[in-house]
Design a protein around this motif. Structure first.
Motif, PDB file in Angstrom:
ATOM      1  N   LYS A  11      59.892  41.322  55.535  1.00  0.00           N
ATOM      2  CA  LYS A  11      60.595  42.594  55.408  1.00  0.00           C
ATOM      3  C   LYS A  11      59.807  43.718  56.082  1.00  0.00           C
ATOM      4  O   LYS A  11      60.369  44.546  56.796  1.00  0.00           O
ATOM      5  CB  LYS A  11      60.811  42.913  53.929  1.00  0.00           C
ATOM      6  N   GLU A  12      58.483  43.733  55.883  1.00  0.00           N
ATOM      7  CA  GLU A  12      57.656  44.748  56.543  1.00  0.00           C
ATOM      8  C   GLU A  12      57.700  44.590  58.053  1.00  0.00           C
ATOM      9  O   GLU A  12      57.779  45.587  58.782  1.00  0.00           O
ATOM     10  CB  GLU A  12      56.204  44.640  56.069  1.00  0.00           C
ATOM     11  N   ILE A  13      57.632  43.347  58.524  1.00  0.00           N
ATOM     12  CA  ILE A  13      57.707  43.096  59.965  1.00  0.00           C
ATOM     13  C   ILE A  13      59.048  43.597  60.492  1.00  0.00           C
ATOM     14  O   ILE A  13      59.104  44.259  61.530  1.00  0.00           O
ATOM     15  CB  ILE A  13      57.524  41.594  60.271  1.00  0.00           C
TER      16      ILE A  13
ATOM     17  N   THR B  83      67.311  40.644  60.844  1.00  0.00           N
ATOM     18  CA  THR B  83      66.354  40.003  59.945  1.00  0.00           C
ATOM     19  C   THR B  83      66.222  38.517  60.247  1.00  0.00           C
ATOM     20  O   THR B  83      65.140  37.952  60.131  1.00  0.00           O
ATOM     21  CB  THR B  83      66.758  40.199  58.467  1.00  0.00           C
ATOM     22  N   ALA B  84      67.323  37.888  60.658  1.00  0.00           N
ATOM     23  CA  ALA B  84      67.273  36.451  60.967  1.00  0.00           C
ATOM     24  C   ALA B  84      66.315  36.179  62.126  1.00  0.00           C
ATOM     25  O   ALA B  84      65.581  35.180  62.102  1.00  0.00           O
ATOM     26  CB  ALA B  84      68.665  35.933  61.306  1.00  0.00           C
ATOM     27  N   THR B  85      66.281  37.066  63.103  1.00  0.00           N
ATOM     28  CA  THR B  85      65.361  36.910  64.237  1.00  0.00           C
ATOM     29  C   THR B  85      63.918  36.948  63.748  1.00  0.00           C
ATOM     30  O   THR B  85      63.083  36.146  64.172  1.00  0.00           O
ATOM     31  CB  THR B  85      65.599  38.023  65.278  1.00  0.00           C
ATOM     32  N   VAL B  86      63.639  37.874  62.854  1.00  0.00           N
ATOM     33  CA  VAL B  86      62.282  37.999  62.308  1.00  0.00           C
ATOM     34  C   VAL B  86      61.905  36.736  61.536  1.00  0.00           C
ATOM     35  O   VAL B  86      60.831  36.165  61.754  1.00  0.00           O
ATOM     36  CB  VAL B  86      62.155  39.250  61.403  1.00  0.00           C
ATOM     37  N   TYR B  87      62.780  36.284  60.648  1.00  0.00           N
ATOM     38  CA  TYR B  87      62.484  35.103  59.845  1.00  0.00           C
ATOM     39  C   TYR B  87      62.309  33.860  60.722  1.00  0.00           C
ATOM     40  O   TYR B  87      61.405  33.060  60.494  1.00  0.00           O
ATOM     41  CB  TYR B  87      63.582  34.854  58.799  1.00  0.00           C
ATOM     42  N   ARG B  88      63.168  33.717  61.744  1.00  0.00           N
ATOM     43  CA  ARG B  88      63.030  32.560  62.649  1.00  0.00           C
ATOM     44  C   ARG B  88      61.707  32.603  63.396  1.00  0.00           C
ATOM     45  O   ARG B  88      61.037  31.585  63.555  1.00  0.00           O
ATOM     46  CB  ARG B  88      64.206  32.495  63.623  1.00  0.00           C
ATOM     47  N   MET B  89      61.311  33.775  63.865  1.00  0.00           N
ATOM     48  CA  MET B  89      60.060  33.906  64.612  1.00  0.00           C
ATOM     49  C   MET B  89      58.866  33.603  63.707  1.00  0.00           C
ATOM     50  O   MET B  89      57.948  32.875  64.101  1.00  0.00           O
ATOM     51  CB  MET B  89      59.939  35.316  65.204  1.00  0.00           C
ATOM     52  N   VAL B  90      58.878  34.121  62.499  1.00  0.00           N
ATOM     53  CA  VAL B  90      57.785  33.865  61.557  1.00  0.00           C
ATOM     54  C   VAL B  90      57.708  32.370  61.252  1.00  0.00           C
ATOM     55  O   VAL B  90      56.617  31.783  61.255  1.00  0.00           O
ATOM     56  CB  VAL B  90      57.952  34.704  60.262  1.00  0.00           C
ATOM     57  N   ASN B  91      58.855  31.735  61.019  1.00  0.00           N
ATOM     58  CA  ASN B  91      58.865  30.295  60.752  1.00  0.00           C
ATOM     59  C   ASN B  91      58.334  29.506  61.946  1.00  0.00           C
ATOM     60  O   ASN B  91      57.558  28.562  61.780  1.00  0.00           O
ATOM     61  CB  ASN B  91      60.277  29.820  60.394  1.00  0.00           C
ATOM     62  N   THR B  92      58.746  29.889  63.143  1.00  0.00           N
ATOM     63  CA  THR B  92      58.269  29.199  64.349  1.00  0.00           C
ATOM     64  C   THR B  92      56.768  29.368  64.516  1.00  0.00           C
ATOM     65  O   THR B  92      56.061  28.397  64.812  1.00  0.00           O
ATOM     66  CB  THR B  92      59.013  29.729  65.599  1.00  0.00           C
ATOM     67  N   LEU B  93      56.262  30.578  64.313  1.00  0.00           N
ATOM     68  CA  LEU B  93      54.821  30.814  64.424  1.00  0.00           C
ATOM     69  C   LEU B  93      54.042  30.007  63.389  1.00  0.00           C
ATOM     70  O   LEU B  93      52.962  29.493  63.667  1.00  0.00           O
ATOM     71  CB  LEU B  93      54.500  32.303  64.289  1.00  0.00           C
ATOM     72  N   GLU B  94      54.618  29.870  62.208  1.00  0.00           N
ATOM     73  CA  GLU B  94      53.962  29.065  61.177  1.00  0.00           C
ATOM     74  C   GLU B  94      53.980  27.581  61.560  1.00  0.00           C
ATOM     75  O   GLU B  94      52.984  26.878  61.388  1.00  0.00           O
ATOM     76  CB  GLU B  94      54.624  29.278  59.824  1.00  0.00           C
ATOM     77  N   GLU B  95      55.085  27.112  62.109  1.00  0.00           N
ATOM     78  CA  GLU B  95      55.206  25.707  62.501  1.00  0.00           C
ATOM     79  C   GLU B  95      54.219  25.321  63.611  1.00  0.00           C
ATOM     80  O   GLU B  95      53.716  24.201  63.623  1.00  0.00           O
ATOM     81  CB  GLU B  95      56.632  25.401  62.967  1.00  0.00           C
ATOM     82  N   ILE B  96      53.929  26.252  64.534  1.00  0.00           N
ATOM     83  CA  ILE B  96      52.986  25.929  65.611  1.00  0.00           C
ATOM     84  C   ILE B  96      51.539  26.192  65.195  1.00  0.00           C
ATOM     85  O   ILE B  96      50.621  25.973  65.972  1.00  0.00           O
ATOM     86  CB  ILE B  96      53.311  26.684  66.923  1.00  0.00           C
TER      87      ILE B  96
END
Length: 133
Positions: free
Chosen positions: A37-39, A52-65
């Motif tokens: 939410k802050e991001i 918000t979906a773009t933010v959540y997808r990017m955070v998930n992708t960064l976590e996955e890599i």
């Protein structure tokens, strides 16, 4: 250097490197965000079309890599080979400040643990520090 490594990992995974993804990566690299939410709020000030979906997808992708860890509150993780400058800031009681690169910070931690007898052939996987006021 760190940003380029993350971008390379994203490309290897087949991600397009869009302006929004770069902006989100910059926000995460430069800010201390504790949640998506802050991001999102910081990103929406720069681009009102970001969702918000773009933010959540990017955070998930960064976590996955392996670029971020939710345990580290969305701070970019950095291994011992990382050459990030100003990874650690130390303020002394006389108000002097020392900024350490990630490699120097790692060297100091390893030396201290070894001197105190904590390493015993082990390698540091992660360090979590709590700040106080």
């Amino acid at each position: 250097m760190q940003k380029e490594n993350i971008i390379q990992k994203l490309k290897e995974r087949g991600c397009r490197i869009t302006k929004q993804r770069l902006m989100l990566l910059d926000i995460i690299l430069e800010e201390d965000c504790s949640c998506c939410k802050e991001i999102y709020y910081k990103a929406s000030r720069l681009d009102d079309k970001i969702g918000t979906a773009t933010v959540y997808r990017m955070v998930n992708t960064l976590e996955e890599i392996g670029a971020i860890s939710r345990k580290n509150m969305y701070r970019i993780t950095c291994d011992q080979d990382c050459e990030m400058e100003n990874a650690c800031t130390i303020e002394f009681d006389d108000n002097t400040i020392v900024e350490l690169s990630s490699s120097k910070w790692n060297q100091i931690i390893q030396s201290g643990l070894l001197a105190c007898g904590y390493l015993n052939g082990h390698h540091v996987r992660s360090i979590m520090a709590k700040s106080y006021e």
